[in-house]
Design a protein around this motif. Structure first.
Motif, PDB file in Angstrom:
ATOM      1  N   ALA A   1      -6.755  12.721  -8.474  1.00 14.46           N
ATOM      2  CA  ALA A   1      -7.343  12.930  -7.140  1.00 14.46           C
ATOM      3  C   ALA A   1      -8.403  11.862  -6.851  1.00 14.46           C
ATOM      4  N   GLN A   2      -9.197  11.536  -7.859  1.00 10.56           N
ATOM      5  CA  GLN A   2     -10.233  10.507  -7.669  1.00 10.56           C
ATOM      6  C   GLN A   2      -9.583   9.145  -7.377  1.00 10.56           C
ATOM      7  N   SER A   3      -8.497   8.860  -8.057  1.00  8.14           N
ATOM      8  CA  SER A   3      -7.788   7.589  -7.842  1.00  8.14           C
ATOM      9  C   SER A   3      -7.220   7.527  -6.428  1.00  8.14           C
ATOM     10  N   THR A   4      -6.686   8.659  -5.978  1.00  3.65           N
ATOM     11  CA  THR A   4      -6.140   8.705  -4.618  1.00  3.65           C
ATOM     12  C   THR A   4      -7.265   8.533  -3.601  1.00  3.65           C
ATOM     13  N   PHE A   5      -8.394   9.169  -3.887  1.00  4.81           N
ATOM     14  CA  PHE A   5      -9.531   9.056  -2.969  1.00  4.81           C
ATOM     15  C   PHE A   5     -10.003   7.602  -2.863  1.00  4.81           C
ATOM     16  N   GLU A   6      -9.929   6.865  -3.965  1.00  9.02           N
ATOM     17  CA  GLU A   6     -10.314   5.441  -3.953  1.00  9.02           C
ATOM     18  C   GLU A   6      -9.460   4.663  -2.937  1.00  9.02           C
ATOM     19  N   MET A   7      -8.181   5.027  -2.869  1.00 10.08           N
ATOM     20  CA  MET A   7      -7.286   4.368  -1.907  1.00 10.08           C
ATOM     21  C   MET A   7      -7.610   4.809  -0.480  1.00 10.08           C
ATOM     22  N   VAL A   8      -7.851   6.102  -0.308  1.00  5.96           N
ATOM     23  CA  VAL A   8      -8.212   6.629   1.020  1.00  5.96           C
ATOM     24  C   VAL A   8      -9.451   5.906   1.542  1.00  5.96           C
ATOM     25  N   LYS A   9     -10.445   5.781   0.661  1.00  2.00           N
ATOM     26  CA  LYS A   9     -11.713   5.146   1.040  1.00  2.00           C
ATOM     27  C   LYS A   9     -11.491   3.674   1.407  1.00  2.00           C
ATOM     28  N   ALA A  10     -10.706   2.985   0.616  1.00  2.00           N
ATOM     29  CA  ALA A  10     -10.470   1.549   0.881  1.00  2.00           C
ATOM     30  C   ALA A  10      -9.841   1.346   2.253  1.00  2.00           C
ATOM     31  N   ILE A  11      -8.960   2.277   2.640  1.00  2.00           N
ATOM     32  CA  ILE A  11      -8.300   2.155   3.948  1.00  2.00           C
ATOM     33  C   ILE A  11      -9.264   2.562   5.066  1.00  2.00           C
ATOM     34  N   LEU A  12      -9.910   3.718   4.908  1.00  5.50           N
ATOM     35  CA  LEU A  12     -10.774   4.215   5.991  1.00  5.50           C
ATOM     36  C   LEU A  12     -11.960   3.289   6.251  1.00  5.50           C
ATOM     37  N   LEU A  13     -12.500   2.712   5.179  1.00  6.71           N
ATOM     38  CA  LEU A  13     -13.671   1.837   5.338  1.00  6.71           C
ATOM     39  C   LEU A  13     -13.274   0.365   5.454  1.00  6.71           C
ATOM     40  N   ASP A  14     -11.982   0.105   5.482  1.00  3.09           N
ATOM     41  CA  ASP A  14     -11.475  -1.264   5.591  1.00  3.09           C
ATOM     42  C   ASP A  14     -12.125  -2.167   4.532  1.00  3.09           C
ATOM     43  N   GLU A  15     -12.101  -1.674   3.289  1.00  2.00           N
ATOM     44  CA  GLU A  15     -12.867  -2.337   2.230  1.00  2.00           C
ATOM     45  C   GLU A  15     -12.267  -3.637   1.726  1.00  2.00           C
ATOM     46  N   LYS A  16     -10.971  -3.838   1.932  1.00  2.00           N
ATOM     47  CA  LYS A  16     -10.264  -5.036   1.416  1.00  2.00           C
ATOM     48  C   LYS A  16     -10.390  -5.125  -0.103  1.00  2.00           C
ATOM     49  N   ARG A  17     -10.366  -3.982  -0.748  1.00  2.00           N
ATOM     50  CA  ARG A  17     -10.459  -3.995  -2.214  1.00  2.00           C
ATOM     51  C   ARG A  17      -9.124  -4.356  -2.839  1.00  2.00           C
ATOM     52  N   ILE A  18      -9.190  -5.025  -3.971  1.00  2.00           N
ATOM     53  CA  ILE A  18      -7.965  -5.317  -4.720  1.00  2.00           C
ATOM     54  C   ILE A  18      -7.759  -4.186  -5.720  1.00  2.00           C
ATOM     55  N   LEU A  19      -6.693  -3.422  -5.491  1.00  6.42           N
ATOM     56  CA  LEU A  19      -6.414  -2.264  -6.335  1.00  6.42           C
ATOM     57  C   LEU A  19      -4.928  -2.253  -6.686  1.00  6.42           C
ATOM     58  N   PRO A  20      -4.588  -1.810  -7.885  1.00  2.93           N
ATOM     59  CA  PRO A  20      -3.158  -1.741  -8.205  1.00  2.93           C
ATOM     60  C   PRO A  20      -2.516  -0.527  -7.534  1.00  2.93           C
ATOM     61  N   CYS A  21      -1.522  -0.790  -6.700  1.00  2.00           N
ATOM     62  CA  CYS A  21      -0.825   0.286  -5.996  1.00  2.00           C
ATOM     63  C   CYS A  21       0.666  -0.001  -6.040  1.00  2.00           C
ATOM     64  N   SER A  22       1.448   1.039  -5.849  1.00  2.00           N
ATOM     65  CA  SER A  22       2.887   0.829  -5.761  1.00  2.00           C
ATOM     66  C   SER A  22       3.230   0.476  -4.322  1.00  2.00           C
ATOM     67  N   VAL A  23       3.898  -0.657  -4.131  1.00  2.00           N
ATOM     68  CA  VAL A  23       4.275  -1.093  -2.781  1.00  2.00           C
ATOM     69  C   VAL A  23       5.712  -1.589  -2.800  1.00  2.00           C
ATOM     70  N   TYR A  24       6.273  -1.694  -1.592  1.00  2.00           N
ATOM     71  CA  TYR A  24       7.640  -2.195  -1.451  1.00  2.00           C
ATOM     72  C   TYR A  24       7.642  -3.693  -1.717  1.00  2.00           C
ATOM     73  N   LEU A  25       8.456  -4.105  -2.655  1.00  2.00           N
ATOM     74  CA  LEU A  25       8.517  -5.521  -3.025  1.00  2.00           C
ATOM     75  C   LEU A  25       9.730  -6.159  -2.375  1.00  2.00           C
ATOM     76  N   ASP A  26       9.486  -7.301  -1.766  1.00  2.00           N
ATOM     77  CA  ASP A  26      10.552  -8.007  -1.066  1.00  2.00           C
ATOM     78  C   ASP A  26      10.591  -9.443  -1.593  1.00  2.00           C
ATOM     79  N   GLY A  27      10.758  -9.545  -2.901  1.00  2.00           N
ATOM     80  CA  GLY A  27      10.799 -10.873  -3.523  1.00  2.00           C
ATOM     81  C   GLY A  27       9.570 -11.161  -4.374  1.00  2.00           C
ATOM     82  N   GLU A  28       8.443 -10.479  -4.073  1.00  2.00           N
ATOM     83  CA  GLU A  28       7.234 -10.707  -4.862  1.00  2.00           C
ATOM     84  C   GLU A  28       7.483 -10.264  -6.308  1.00  2.00           C
ATOM     85  N   TYR A  29       6.916 -10.962  -7.227  1.00  2.00           N
ATOM     86  CA  TYR A  29       7.088 -10.673  -8.665  1.00  2.00           C
ATOM     87  C   TYR A  29       8.576 -10.635  -9.042  1.00  2.00           C
TER      88      TYR A  29
END
Ligand code: NAI
Length: 310
Positions: free
Chosen positions: A228-256
């Motif tokens: 829950a704390q990890s999820t909240f870190e993501m919520v906060k980064a989005i709501l506060l527009d923090e531009k933090r670099i965090l490891p998240c699962s995202v759709y990859l379209d050639g990256e890596y």
């Protein structure tokens, strides 16, 4: 700002508590079980009176109440039981998540989805396909939790604050996760200078099995405070527009080197959701480990496609 939480179980309700107490968002807590989200919401509201903050939280059994959410966090589904593999959850949770997203998509057209339900990387894929939203808006939570586990074990071993530890974990949220030892430092000094190789290996292994360790201790259910704390870190980064670099699962379209799959990589998180994928240069061995991890996710996506679920 409005935060919709789907699933008022252990992770969902704990996230609701963190979010409400932060004062960052009004929370709507949804669950299929009648009365339960309403009861938990009232309990959480009463906690705000103790600490003296004005906040809004409501519980509901009606998904329509999530309309217009800035962020929707999906935690609904079955949790892993002792001995149960992530794959066993696949079919049941794909159906639950698919049905929910199908109902939410028209009423939350601009929302950022954060997917927690396991197998998370696959459920994030289901969410993107069913919602038809752009990839910037769908994020899976896993890497922050896995990194926090690795940091915890290093911190316990060295007796130093986790605040002084930097690390990142790539790959799927499962046994194929890729803790990046090369990018792990304590006060800027590489971990390899602090600990012998075999010790590091054992901490990596404990991190890989971090979820299972807690499942076997709890006997019922799985970890939820750190998730829950990890999820909240993501919520906060989005709501506060923090531009933090965090490891998240995202759709990859050639990256890596991966295509048409969700997997964990470092990303910049801000108000747009996924704002940028940070591409690290990997060694051959790390590339191979990452590829194994995307293969695992792809196989599960394939099963869902064959079954006509997506
Ligand atoms: P939980 O069992 O405490 O809560 C799940 C909730 O979902 C329950 O309240 C249940 O009533 C609800 N639910 C089930 N079907 C539903 C439906 N059709 N509509 C609405 N609600 C529904 O489980 P917990 O511990 O909160 O975990 C939730 C999920 O998150 C599990 O799939 C678990 O494996 C996953 N998880 C993922 C993590 C990650 O790192 N990605 C970490 C921790 C948990």
């Amino acid at each position: 700002k409005k935060l919709g939480i789907v699933g008022a179980g252990n992770v969902g309700a704990t996230l609701a508590l963190f979010a409400v107490n932060s004062g960052l968002a009004d929370v709507v807590l949804y669950d299929i079980v009648e009365g339960m989200p309403q009861g938990k919401a009232l309990d959480i509201l009463q906690n705000t009176a103790v600490i003296g903050i004005k906040a809004n939280i409501s519980g509901t059994n009606n998904l329509d109440d999530l309309a217009g959410s800035d962020i929707v966090v999906i935690t609904a589904g079955l949790a892993r039981k002792p001995g149960m593999r992530r794959k066993d959850l696949l079919m049941a949770n794909a159906e639950i998540v698919g049905n929910i997203v199908n109902k939410l998509a028209p009423i939350c057209p601009d929302t950022n989805y954060i997917v927690v339900t396991n197998p998370m990387d696959v459920m994030a894929y289901v969410t993107m396909v069913i919602s038809g939203t752009k990839r910037q808006k769908v994020l899976g939570m896993g890497g922050i939790l896995d990194s926090s586990r690795f940091k915890t074990f290093i911190s316990m071993e060295l007796g130093v604050s986790p605040k002084d530890i930097e690390t990142t974990v790539l790959g799927g949220h499962g046994l194929y996760m890729v803790p990046l030892v090369r990018f792990t430092t304590v006060k800027g000094i590489p971990l390899s200078k602090w600990l012998p190789q075999d010790k590091i290996e054992s901490l990596v292994q404990r991190t890989r099995e971090g979820g299972a360790e807690i499942v076997s201790l709890l006997k019922t259910g799985s970890a939820y405070y750190a998730p829950a704390q990890s999820t909240f870190e993501m919520v906060k980064a989005i709501l506060l527009d923090e531009k933090r670099i965090l490891p998240c699962s995202v759709y990859l379209d050639g990256e890596y080197g991966a295509k048409d799959v969700f997997n964990g990589v470092p990303v910049v998180l801000g108000k747009q959701g996924l704002e940028k994928i940070v591409e690290l240069e990997l060694t051959e061995e790390e590339k191979q480990a990452f590829e194994n991890s995307t293969e695992e996710v792809k196989n599960m996506i394939k099963i869902l496609k064959e079954e006509g679920r997506i």
